[in-house]
Write an enzyme that holds these catalytic residues in place. Structure first.
Site, mmCIF file in Angstrom:
data_model
loop_
_atom_site.group_PDB
_atom_site.id
_atom_site.type_symbol
_atom_site.label_atom_id
_atom_site.label_comp_id
_atom_site.label_asym_id
_atom_site.label_seq_id
_atom_site.Cartn_x
_atom_site.Cartn_y
_atom_site.Cartn_z
ATOM 1 N N GLU A 102 19.122 -56.506 -75.970
ATOM 2 C CA GLU A 102 18.365 -57.544 -76.688
ATOM 3 C C GLU A 102 18.357 -57.244 -78.186
ATOM 4 O O GLU A 102 18.296 -56.087 -78.612
ATOM 5 C CB GLU A 102 16.931 -57.588 -76.164
ATOM 6 C CG GLU A 102 16.064 -58.640 -76.852
ATOM 7 C CD GLU A 102 14.602 -58.569 -76.439
ATOM 8 O OE1 GLU A 102 13.953 -59.636 -76.441
ATOM 9 O OE2 GLU A 102 14.110 -57.459 -76.134
ATOM 10 N N LYS A 162 15.108 -66.761 -73.701
ATOM 11 C CA LYS A 162 13.954 -65.964 -73.310
ATOM 12 C C LYS A 162 12.770 -66.905 -73.113
ATOM 13 O O LYS A 162 12.442 -67.714 -73.996
ATOM 14 C CB LYS A 162 13.638 -64.932 -74.402
ATOM 15 C CG LYS A 162 12.580 -63.912 -74.002
ATOM 16 C CD LYS A 162 12.449 -62.837 -75.094
ATOM 17 C CE LYS A 162 11.548 -61.692 -74.656
ATOM 18 N NZ LYS A 162 11.502 -60.603 -75.660
ATOM 19 N N CYS A 203 14.246 -58.922 -71.505
ATOM 20 C CA CYS A 203 13.162 -57.978 -71.793
ATOM 21 C C CYS A 203 11.835 -58.394 -71.153
ATOM 22 O O CYS A 203 11.644 -58.227 -69.955
ATOM 23 C CB CYS A 203 13.022 -57.800 -73.306
ATOM 24 S SG CYS A 203 12.058 -56.345 -73.812
#
Length: 295
Positions: free
Chosen positions: A49, A125, A159
């Protein structure tokens, strides 16, 4: 040596954030790892990321955090072009870490997945961290669906996304049994949040999870002071798999690539006849994931 028909070979790059004087220098480093992954017969190679933020380190002075995403967005077309070309050249599917960029007038954190034929897919995300919201005004995406590849459907959780079980369950229900988690954490605490949650996803969904973390320091990029990672390839915790649920693991905070072979048949065996059968033993008459997003 290449993986067998029922085995997927995955590579995870624990990439270091460094002073980067030119875009070419950055993409040359990416190309080195993609070439290595291809030479090892990997089906997938995953990067961390926010690994593209180091592209801002070539500026003569620190780019203010409020301008960072606009400046980084200038590199988005080049990133997409290079990932697609590398995937074709080295015959490997690339999970392109994540890249913060302006999308439809808003800042988003996006993973570009380049398939072997050069086709690109974007996965946003869904859960920006409080820091991403406060510093970069990053907004969350509205859909999550697997990416269809030549080795089956794969899920991407960037993440913080991995810390929400609903997303993993949704991707599993949509057909994914292999997940990639590019991550960027500054401390061991943050790293362990991602690691423990990814282990939990392998148990809940009887799936494989590949994590790829960022390490190193970029002194003149705002909000990227330190990074901590120990990337890994994780398996369910049951007899057909590694004793500790770790198929491969990087040395903490060292730039390196790890490779592992993942047997897809073992997942089916565990789901049908494992010591525990989490997917089979769910109680849909009591609870379910009711997905209302676009995907």
């Amino acid at each position: 040596m290449t993986a067998s028909q029922h085995t997927v070979r995955v590579a995870s790059v624990q990439f270091a954030a460094r002073q980067t004087d030119s875009p070419d220098a950055f993409f040359d480093r990416i190309a080195t790892y993609v070439r290595s992954a291809g030479d090892y017969g990997a089906d997938f190679v995953c990067f961390p990321e926010h690994f593209t933020l180091q592209l801002l380190s070539g500026a003569s002075s620190m780019v203010p955090a409020g301008e960072a995403i606009d400046r980084l967005s200038e590199y988005t077309p080049l990133l997409k072009e290079r990932l697609a070309a590398l995937a074709r050249e080295h015959d490997v599917n690339i999970i392109g870490g994540s890249h913060a960029t302006v999308f439809e007038g808003e800042a988003h954190n996006i993973t570009f997945v380049a398939l072997r034929d050069g086709m690109l897919h974007a996965r946003h995300k869904l859960h920006p961290t409080p820091d991403e919201k406060a510093v970069w005004n990053i907004r969350g995406g509205a859909s999550a669906e697997p990416v269809e590849t030549d080795r089956g459907a794969v899920g991407v959780m960037i993440c913080y996304d991995s810390e929400f079980p609903e997303m993993g369950r949704h991707l599993t229900d949509a057909g994914a049994s292999l997940f990639f988690v590019p991550y960027c954490t500054d401390t061991r605490h943050g790293h362990l949040r991602v690691r423990y949650c990814c282990h939990a996803r392998t148990v809940e969904n009887q799936c494989y999870v590949v994590t790829s973390g960022l390490v190193g320091t970029v002194p003149n990029v705002a909000n990227m002071d330190i990074n901590f990672a120990q990337s890994a390839v994780l398996t369910p915790s049951d007899h057909p798999f590694a004793r500790d649920g770790i198929a491969a693991e990087a040395t903490e905070n060292a730039e390196m690539m790890i490779v592992a072979d993942l047997d897809l048949d073992r997942l089916e065996t565990a789901r049908a006849r494992g010591s525990v059968r989490n997917l089979h033993d769910r109680r849909p008459e009591l609870y379910r994931v009711d997905w209302r997003g676009e995907g």
